[in-house]
Design an enzyme around this catalytic site. Structure first.
Site, PDB file in Angstrom:
ATOM      1  N   ASP A  65      39.841  47.365  28.005  1.00  0.00           N
ATOM      2  CA  ASP A  65      40.375  48.058  26.925  1.00  0.00           C
ATOM      3  C   ASP A  65      39.737  47.205  25.557  1.00  0.00           C
ATOM      4  O   ASP A  65      39.391  46.139  25.608  1.00  0.00           O
ATOM      5  CB  ASP A  65      41.811  48.321  26.773  1.00  0.00           C
ATOM      6  CG  ASP A  65      42.601  49.151  27.856  1.00  0.00           C
ATOM      7  OD1 ASP A  65      41.766  50.010  28.207  1.00  0.00           O
ATOM      8  OD2 ASP A  65      43.465  48.757  28.411  1.00  0.00           O
ATOM      9  N   TYR A 129      40.954  38.417  37.069  1.00  0.00           N
ATOM     10  CA  TYR A 129      41.385  38.309  35.782  1.00  0.00           C
ATOM     11  C   TYR A 129      42.001  36.952  35.280  1.00  0.00           C
ATOM     12  O   TYR A 129      42.703  36.654  36.223  1.00  0.00           O
ATOM     13  CB  TYR A 129      42.124  39.325  35.114  1.00  0.00           C
ATOM     14  CG  TYR A 129      41.597  40.999  35.093  1.00  0.00           C
ATOM     15  CD1 TYR A 129      41.088  41.383  33.876  1.00  0.00           C
ATOM     16  CD2 TYR A 129      41.843  41.778  36.088  1.00  0.00           C
ATOM     17  CE1 TYR A 129      40.534  42.619  33.821  1.00  0.00           C
ATOM     18  CE2 TYR A 129      41.081  42.950  35.974  1.00  0.00           C
ATOM     19  CZ  TYR A 129      40.384  43.479  34.789  1.00  0.00           C
ATOM     20  OH  TYR A 129      39.958  44.804  34.826  1.00  0.00           O
TER      21      TYR A 129
END
EC number: 5.4.99.12
Length: 289
Positions: A65, A129
């Site tokens: 995002d 991540y």
């Protein structure tokens, strides 16, 4: 759109790329009328300058995002050249795309020719991540310039790292992570059951600026690995673990939150901001890194 039926003269490439996400709407393509573009817009514009004769479309493996970064995202891309022109080698394609991407904080790491059955998203077996925290910072303006927008700057409050580690072990394994999913238009269509393979919290070696000037700033890395994640799952898990470290939530509170299996149970205003989140690896059984 991900193109799958290839012409005989069309070559499919697996592309690894990285970017700083601060100035983009996210990695995915944004409509042309939108003032802030996605990373994909710039990637496809660079490929068009190579003048392929097919429609240019990146099929990106992992969505990130606005404000989220990637040290290694991946995509597959089909390129059909004019008759008589040989296929581009991975090295030539990498250099050419980086030339056209120069003005942007986007870089191609490498390009590999893959079979036309390869799919960047569906073939991935894991994604990793890392979320960066900076502690012992009196105010966000005191964060080193080299780390601006690249970590979550927390106040002088000490984190109870042991409690955070205890809480992180509760997230490992296969669970319904609905409580850690932000609502989105396609939320009801995605299976909330995920298997978290890694949830690790460790002190970071620090940064260049910390070594030479900002010696009091302490950096922590939260690492998460799974085949796939729900929308904003990593940021919400990170926010909950930081809340445990700050004493705002207990370890048992996090356990209850996980067991609630309801996104509405997630406390307001504790999700981690996008700045500190990095996609660091997309793993494949073949043709991967």
């Amino acid at each position: 759109m991900c193109i799958c039926d290839l012409d005989m003269n069309t070559i499919r490439y697996l592309i690894y790329f990285q970017y700083l996400g601060t100035r983009y709407s996210g990695v995915m393509k944004a409509p042309s009328f939108q003032p802030v573009q996605g990373v994909q817009n710039h990637l496809e514009n660079a490929v068009r300058k190579l003048k392929p004769i097919n429609e240019v479309s990146f099929c990106i493996s992992s969505r990130t995002d606005t404000g989220v970064h990637a040290l290694c995202n991946s995509a597959h891309l089909d390129i059909q050249r004019k008759p008589g022109k040989p296929p581009l080698t991975g090295q030539v394609l990498t250099r050419a795309l980086n030339f056209y991407l120069k003005p942007e904080p986007i870089s191609i790491i490498r390009a590999i020719q893959v079979p036309d059955t390869f799919h960047a998203r569906h073939s991935a077996i894991s994604r990793t991540y890392v979320y960066r925290l900076a502690t012992k910072v009196s105010h966000h303006t005191q964060l080193p310039m080299t780390d601006k927008n690249l970590c979550w700057s927390l106040s002088d409050m000490e984190l109870d790292v042991k409690a955070m580690k205890d809480a992180s072990t509760l997230l490992l394994g296969t669970h319904d992570f609905s409580s850690f999913r932000a609502l989105s238009s396609d939320a009801s269509f995605k299976n909330p059951v995920k298997t978290l393979l890694c949830a690790q919290i460790e002190l970071s070696p620090g940064s260049f600026s910390q070594k030479h000037f900002h010696r009091d700033v302490q950096y922590w890395e939260l690492t998460f690995k799974s085949r796939s994640f729900l929308y904003k799952q990593v940021r919400r898990m990170t926010g909950a673990l930081v809340a445990v470290g700050q004493g705002k939530l207990s370890v048992s509170d996090l356990q209850a939150l996980l067991e609630a299996k309801d996104s509405r149970a997630y406390p307001q205003n504790i999700a981690a901001p996008p700045d500190g989140l990095f996609l660091t690896n997309v793993e494949y059984r073949q043709s991967g890194n």
